[in-house]
Design a protein around this motif. Structure first.
Motif, PDB file in Angstrom:
ATOM      1  N   LYS A  72       0.774  -1.267   0.036  1.00 58.12           N
ATOM      2  CA  LYS A  72       0.081  -0.001   0.010  1.00 58.12           C
ATOM      3  C   LYS A  72       0.832   1.226  -0.068  1.00 58.12           C
ATOM      4  O   LYS A  72       1.068   1.951   1.071  1.00 58.12           O
ATOM      5  CB  LYS A  72      -1.066  -0.041   1.357  1.00 58.12           C
ATOM      6  CG  LYS A  72      -1.891  -1.346   1.405  1.00 58.12           C
ATOM      7  CD  LYS A  72      -2.641  -1.130   2.644  1.00 58.12           C
ATOM      8  CE  LYS A  72      -3.705  -2.557   2.563  1.00 58.12           C
ATOM      9  NZ  LYS A  72      -4.485  -2.414   3.897  1.00 58.12           N
ATOM     10  N   ARG A  74       0.246   4.028  -1.043  1.00 62.37           N
ATOM     11  CA  ARG A  74      -0.534   5.339  -0.563  1.00 62.37           C
ATOM     12  C   ARG A  74      -0.449   5.520   0.796  1.00 62.37           C
ATOM     13  O   ARG A  74      -0.388   6.701   1.415  1.00 62.37           O
ATOM     14  CB  ARG A  74      -1.957   5.235  -1.075  1.00 62.37           C
ATOM     15  CG  ARG A  74      -2.793   6.553  -0.759  1.00 62.37           C
ATOM     16  CD  ARG A  74      -4.157   6.433  -1.363  1.00 62.37           C
ATOM     17  NE  ARG A  74      -4.135   6.530  -2.718  1.00 62.37           N
ATOM     18  CZ  ARG A  74      -5.194   6.279  -3.614  1.00 62.37           C
ATOM     19  NH1 ARG A  74      -6.336   5.883  -3.085  1.00 62.37           N
ATOM     20  NH2 ARG A  74      -5.018   6.498  -5.006  1.00 62.37           N
ATOM     21  N   ARG A  77       3.125   6.691   1.675  1.00 62.28           N
ATOM     22  CA  ARG A  77       3.143   8.208   1.569  1.00 62.28           C
ATOM     23  C   ARG A  77       2.448   8.964   2.410  1.00 62.28           C
ATOM     24  O   ARG A  77       2.849  10.070   2.700  1.00 62.28           O
ATOM     25  CB  ARG A  77       2.537   8.343   0.026  1.00 62.28           C
ATOM     26  CG  ARG A  77       3.570   7.987  -0.873  1.00 62.28           C
ATOM     27  CD  ARG A  77       3.447   8.648  -2.447  1.00 62.28           C
ATOM     28  NE  ARG A  77       1.824   8.304  -2.849  1.00 62.28           N
ATOM     29  CZ  ARG A  77       1.627   7.185  -3.291  1.00 62.28           C
ATOM     30  NH1 ARG A  77       2.483   6.389  -3.983  1.00 62.28           N
ATOM     31  NH2 ARG A  77       0.368   7.071  -3.984  1.00 62.28           N
ATOM     32  N   ARG A  78       1.188   8.682   2.879  1.00 60.11           N
ATOM     33  CA  ARG A  78       0.200   9.401   3.904  1.00 60.11           C
ATOM     34  C   ARG A  78       1.047   9.448   5.098  1.00 60.11           C
ATOM     35  O   ARG A  78       0.918  10.452   5.517  1.00 60.11           O
ATOM     36  CB  ARG A  78      -1.103   8.666   3.903  1.00 60.11           C
ATOM     37  CG  ARG A  78      -1.916   9.345   4.810  1.00 60.11           C
ATOM     38  CD  ARG A  78      -3.420   8.729   5.101  1.00 60.11           C
ATOM     39  NE  ARG A  78      -3.930   9.153   3.620  1.00 60.11           N
ATOM     40  CZ  ARG A  78      -5.009   8.539   3.205  1.00 60.11           C
ATOM     41  NH1 ARG A  78      -5.565   7.521   4.067  1.00 60.11           N
ATOM     42  NH2 ARG A  78      -5.677   8.688   2.297  1.00 60.11           N
TER      43      ARG A  78
END
Length: 99
Positions: A72, A74, A77-78
């Motif tokens: 994952k 994303r 990065r979050r």
């Protein structure tokens, strides 16, 4: 009524110090990510911020415990973005990126 920062700011402007502290305490208890944000923002020492909560989130996102679980990016990065919003120290943000 529109849901934006201006509306929230107007609602908070009448709060007393005790009410604001109570609100922050409720938000702190509501979500571990809020806790990580507040720790990064206010509890940094001379040695820097404790990056372990953010590293844990990155590791869980890109190195899942199950071999067949999806990676994952994303979420990784979050975690970096969340740290950057809380503290914004370039060196520590780069450390998270390289991690």
């Amino acid at each position: 009524m529109t849901k934006n920062w201006t509306a929230i700011k107007g609602a908070l402007s009448g709060f007393s110090k005790v009410q604001l502290l109570g609100l922050v305490q409720d938000m702190y208890r509501a979500d571990p990510r809020n806790q990580d944000f507040l720790h990064a923002r206010f509890l940094a020492s001379d040695g820097g911020t404790d990056l372990s909560p953010y590293k844990k989130r990155i590791k869980a996102a890109i190195n899942p415990s199950r071999w067949d679980a999806p990676i994952k990016y994303r979420e990784a990065r979050r975690a970096i973005s969340d740290y950057n919003k809380a503290r914004g120290q370039l060196g520590e943000t780069l450390e998270l990126m390289f991690y």
